[in-house]
Design a protein around this motif. Structure first.
Motif, mmCIF file in Angstrom:
data_model
loop_
_atom_site.group_PDB
_atom_site.id
_atom_site.type_symbol
_atom_site.label_atom_id
_atom_site.label_comp_id
_atom_site.label_asym_id
_atom_site.label_seq_id
_atom_site.Cartn_x
_atom_site.Cartn_y
_atom_site.Cartn_z
ATOM 1 N N LYS A 64 40.061 31.235 -15.434
ATOM 2 C CA LYS A 64 41.275 32.050 -15.517
ATOM 3 C C LYS A 64 40.973 33.546 -15.402
ATOM 4 N N THR A 65 39.744 33.940 -15.736
ATOM 5 C CA THR A 65 39.380 35.354 -15.547
ATOM 6 C C THR A 65 39.032 35.652 -14.099
ATOM 7 N N LEU A 66 38.708 34.603 -13.331
ATOM 8 C CA LEU A 66 38.276 34.784 -11.947
ATOM 9 C C LEU A 66 39.401 34.609 -10.935
ATOM 10 N N THR A 67 40.492 33.960 -11.345
ATOM 11 C CA THR A 67 41.606 33.747 -10.426
ATOM 12 C C THR A 67 42.918 33.669 -11.200
ATOM 13 N N ASP A 68 43.982 34.104 -10.555
ATOM 14 C CA ASP A 68 45.315 33.917 -11.126
ATOM 15 C C ASP A 68 46.091 32.871 -10.320
ATOM 16 N N LYS A 69 45.356 32.148 -9.459
ATOM 17 C CA LYS A 69 45.958 31.113 -8.626
ATOM 18 C C LYS A 69 45.910 29.763 -9.351
ATOM 19 N N PRO A 70 46.714 28.791 -8.908
ATOM 20 C CA PRO A 70 46.665 27.456 -9.519
ATOM 21 C C PRO A 70 45.311 26.795 -9.290
ATOM 22 N N PHE A 71 44.837 26.065 -10.303
ATOM 23 C CA PHE A 71 43.630 25.249 -10.156
ATOM 24 C C PHE A 71 43.797 23.993 -10.997
ATOM 25 N N GLY A 72 42.853 23.085 -10.868
ATOM 26 C CA GLY A 72 42.952 21.828 -11.589
ATOM 27 C C GLY A 72 41.707 21.509 -12.388
ATOM 28 N N VAL A 73 41.821 20.480 -13.207
ATOM 29 C CA VAL A 73 40.692 19.945 -13.967
ATOM 30 C C VAL A 73 40.655 18.442 -13.747
ATOM 31 N N ASN A 74 39.473 17.933 -13.411
ATOM 32 C CA ASN A 74 39.282 16.496 -13.251
ATOM 33 C C ASN A 74 38.850 15.899 -14.583
ATOM 34 N N LEU A 75 39.530 14.848 -15.002
ATOM 35 C CA LEU A 75 39.279 14.233 -16.301
ATOM 36 C C LEU A 75 38.905 12.771 -16.147
ATOM 37 N N ARG A 76 38.145 12.287 -17.120
ATOM 38 C CA ARG A 76 37.894 10.841 -17.222
ATOM 39 C C ARG A 76 39.006 10.246 -18.068
ATOM 40 N N LYS A 112 53.312 15.634 -17.381
ATOM 41 C CA LYS A 112 54.466 16.010 -16.574
ATOM 42 C C LYS A 112 55.509 16.739 -17.420
ATOM 43 N N ASN A 113 55.692 16.300 -18.653
ATOM 44 C CA ASN A 113 56.654 16.967 -19.535
ATOM 45 C C ASN A 113 56.230 18.405 -19.837
ATOM 46 N N ALA A 114 54.924 18.658 -19.754
ATOM 47 C CA ALA A 114 54.406 20.003 -20.003
ATOM 48 C C ALA A 114 54.366 20.847 -18.733
ATOM 49 N N GLY A 115 54.797 20.274 -17.619
ATOM 50 C CA GLY A 115 54.838 21.018 -16.367
ATOM 51 C C GLY A 115 53.597 20.898 -15.511
ATOM 52 N N ALA A 116 52.669 20.021 -15.889
ATOM 53 C CA ALA A 116 51.440 19.833 -15.102
ATOM 54 C C ALA A 116 51.685 18.815 -13.991
ATOM 55 N N VAL A 117 50.875 18.922 -12.947
ATOM 56 C CA VAL A 117 50.929 17.989 -11.823
ATOM 57 C C VAL A 117 49.794 16.978 -11.992
ATOM 58 N N VAL A 118 50.110 15.693 -11.885
ATOM 59 C CA VAL A 118 49.133 14.627 -12.119
ATOM 60 C C VAL A 118 48.739 13.985 -10.796
ATOM 61 N N ILE A 119 47.431 14.037 -10.482
ATOM 62 C CA ILE A 119 46.949 13.520 -9.202
ATOM 63 C C ILE A 119 45.737 12.606 -9.441
ATOM 64 N N ALA A 136 52.848 9.282 -11.306
ATOM 65 C CA ALA A 136 51.898 10.229 -10.712
ATOM 66 C C ALA A 136 52.609 11.056 -9.641
ATOM 67 N N ASP A 137 52.247 12.332 -9.544
ATOM 68 C CA ASP A 137 52.911 13.236 -8.610
ATOM 69 C C ASP A 137 52.359 13.144 -7.197
ATOM 70 N N ALA A 138 51.088 12.742 -7.065
ATOM 71 C CA ALA A 138 50.422 12.624 -5.769
ATOM 72 C C ALA A 138 49.171 11.786 -5.987
ATOM 73 N N VAL A 139 48.520 11.391 -4.905
ATOM 74 C CA VAL A 139 47.261 10.649 -5.019
ATOM 75 C C VAL A 139 46.246 11.213 -4.029
ATOM 76 N N ILE A 140 44.984 11.142 -4.420
ATOM 77 C CA ILE A 140 43.880 11.417 -3.509
ATOM 78 C C ILE A 140 43.300 10.071 -3.100
ATOM 79 N N VAL A 141 43.197 9.845 -1.810
ATOM 80 C CA VAL A 141 42.709 8.582 -1.263
ATOM 81 C C VAL A 141 41.343 8.811 -0.643
ATOM 82 N N GLN A 142 40.288 8.262 -1.244
ATOM 83 C CA GLN A 142 38.941 8.469 -0.700
ATOM 84 C C GLN A 142 38.425 7.223 -0.013
ATOM 85 N N GLY A 143 38.112 7.378 1.265
ATOM 86 C CA GLY A 143 37.541 6.291 2.032
ATOM 87 C C GLY A 143 36.042 6.173 1.831
#
Length: 362
Positions: A64-76, A112-119, A136-143
């Motif tokens: 957050k100190t390096l960018t004011d743009k949207p970013f994400g976090v990958n979780l298990r 989603k209730n908190a305004g986050a996008v779930v992918i 889910a708001d979107a999916v990543i499809v890895q071949g």
């Protein structure tokens, strides 16, 4: 000259200029790479699976100190502290939560209730349909071309199968689809869009940038490799895992099951000590993994291999003692641009291809 944006449902969903995602790669996707991608107009994703809770807290604050743009976090999704990490993301206003395994519907709803996008990332059409039904708001499809854990089906077949399953054969998919596995330039982006996807995700291509913290000596090792220099091994952690061919990987592939299990147990213990996790926590995680998936206890024990073997290669720079996750696309890469240079190159080429294709019907 800055390349013009390409607006898709994905870019509108997460608020980025370009339909390009930098995937969450353990030990690789830290604050610097994530912020550099975000500042370049794409979606950068922090990889938290190899971080303690405190390290993730610090990483989010640093990003957050390096960018004011949207970013994400990958979780298990199967981590015992997944709920606490979600709470942290919500408190910090992180825009996107990505998951390697599908999160439970209640976790999706909370985000989603908190305004986050779930992918979530998925590897089969039926999984895409399931997570879409869960909200889910979107999916990543890895071949299968992708690095790290991967399935056997090539992107060129998996992607349209998912798009069709989500209602996109003759129209628009119910949720945006991001294609991953084998992408590195503007031609791939245009191909993905032609299939009906809303963007592309790249891992190995972002690992091989000047903004990546991977040691230069390791990057040079990647740049020397060709299209045939990766292998999908089940000896790293018991699950299909695409990595560079190295002497260590060859030894793992030819070694006995007992030797692999012994090495995995040692690595699991080292990972436990490094992260401060208790054996009870690791065993609880293991039971959760076994309950939610199809892993045997042998595979769960071997999963202790992954973090430490990747750390040895990608952080410590010890390519003889470590494993280097890599997509097949490594054979198409011969430079180390900045994230901004990479994204501008992809977008410039994509626009050129789209202009060329628009003339075919005249």
């Amino acid at each position: 000259m800055t390349a013009a944006p390409i607006a898709t449902r994905f870019t509108e969903l997460v608020g980025v200029d370009y339909p390009i995602v930098q995937t969450g790669m353990g030990w690789v996707s830290g604050p610097s790479l994530t912020a550099a991608t975000a500042n370049a107009g794409g979606l950068g994703i922090l990889a938290s699976a190899t971080m303690t809770f405190a390290e993730l807290e610090t990483a989010i604050a640093r990003t957050k100190t390096l960018t004011d743009k949207p970013f994400g976090v990958n979780l298990r999704a199967d981590a015992t502290d997944a709920a606490e990490r979600v709470d942290l993301m919500i408190r910090e206003g992180v825009k996107v939560a990505s998951f390697a395994l599908a999160p439970k519907p209640e976790l999706i709803e909370k985000l989603k209730n908190a305004g986050a996008v779930v992918i979530p990332s998925i590897g089969a059409a039926k999984h895409a349909v399931k997570v879409a039904s869960w909200g889910a708001d979107a999916v990543i499809v890895q071949g299968g071309e992708g690095g790290g854990h991967t399935g056997p089906v090539a992107t060129s077949l998996l992607l349209p199968s998912v798009i069709d399953a989500l209602g996109g054969r003759d129209g628009q998919t119910s949720i945006p689809v991001i294609a991953a596995g084998g992408f590195f330039d503007g031609r791939g982006l245009v191909a993905a869009l032609a299939y009906g996807a809303d963007g592309i995700a790249m891992g190995t291509r972002f690992l091989l940038t000047s903004d990546s913290a991977v040691p230069d000596s390791v990057k040079r090792e990647y740049l020397q490799r060709g299209l045939a220099d990766t292998v999908v091994s089940t000896k790293v952690d018991g699950m299909p895992h695409r990595v560079l061919r190295t002497a260590l990987v060859d030894a793992l592939e030819s070694g006995s099951r007992a030797t692999a299990l012994l090495a995995a147990a040692r690595n699991a213990n080292e990972f436990k000590q490094m992260t401060g996790m208790h054996w009870s926590t690791m065993l609880r995680d293991g039971r959760t993994m076994k309950k939610q998936g199809e892993r045997t206890w042998q595979q769960i024990i071997m999963a202790g291999n992954t973090p430490m073997l990747l750390k040895a290669g990608l952080v410590d720079g010890n390519t003889e003692a470590g494993v280097l996750a890599s997509g097949q696309v490594v054979g198409m890469i011969d430079d180390l641009p900045s994230c901004d240079e990479l994204i501008q190159s992809v977008m410039t080429q994509a626009h050129a291809r789209l202009t060329s294709l628009s003339g075919l019907d005249h």
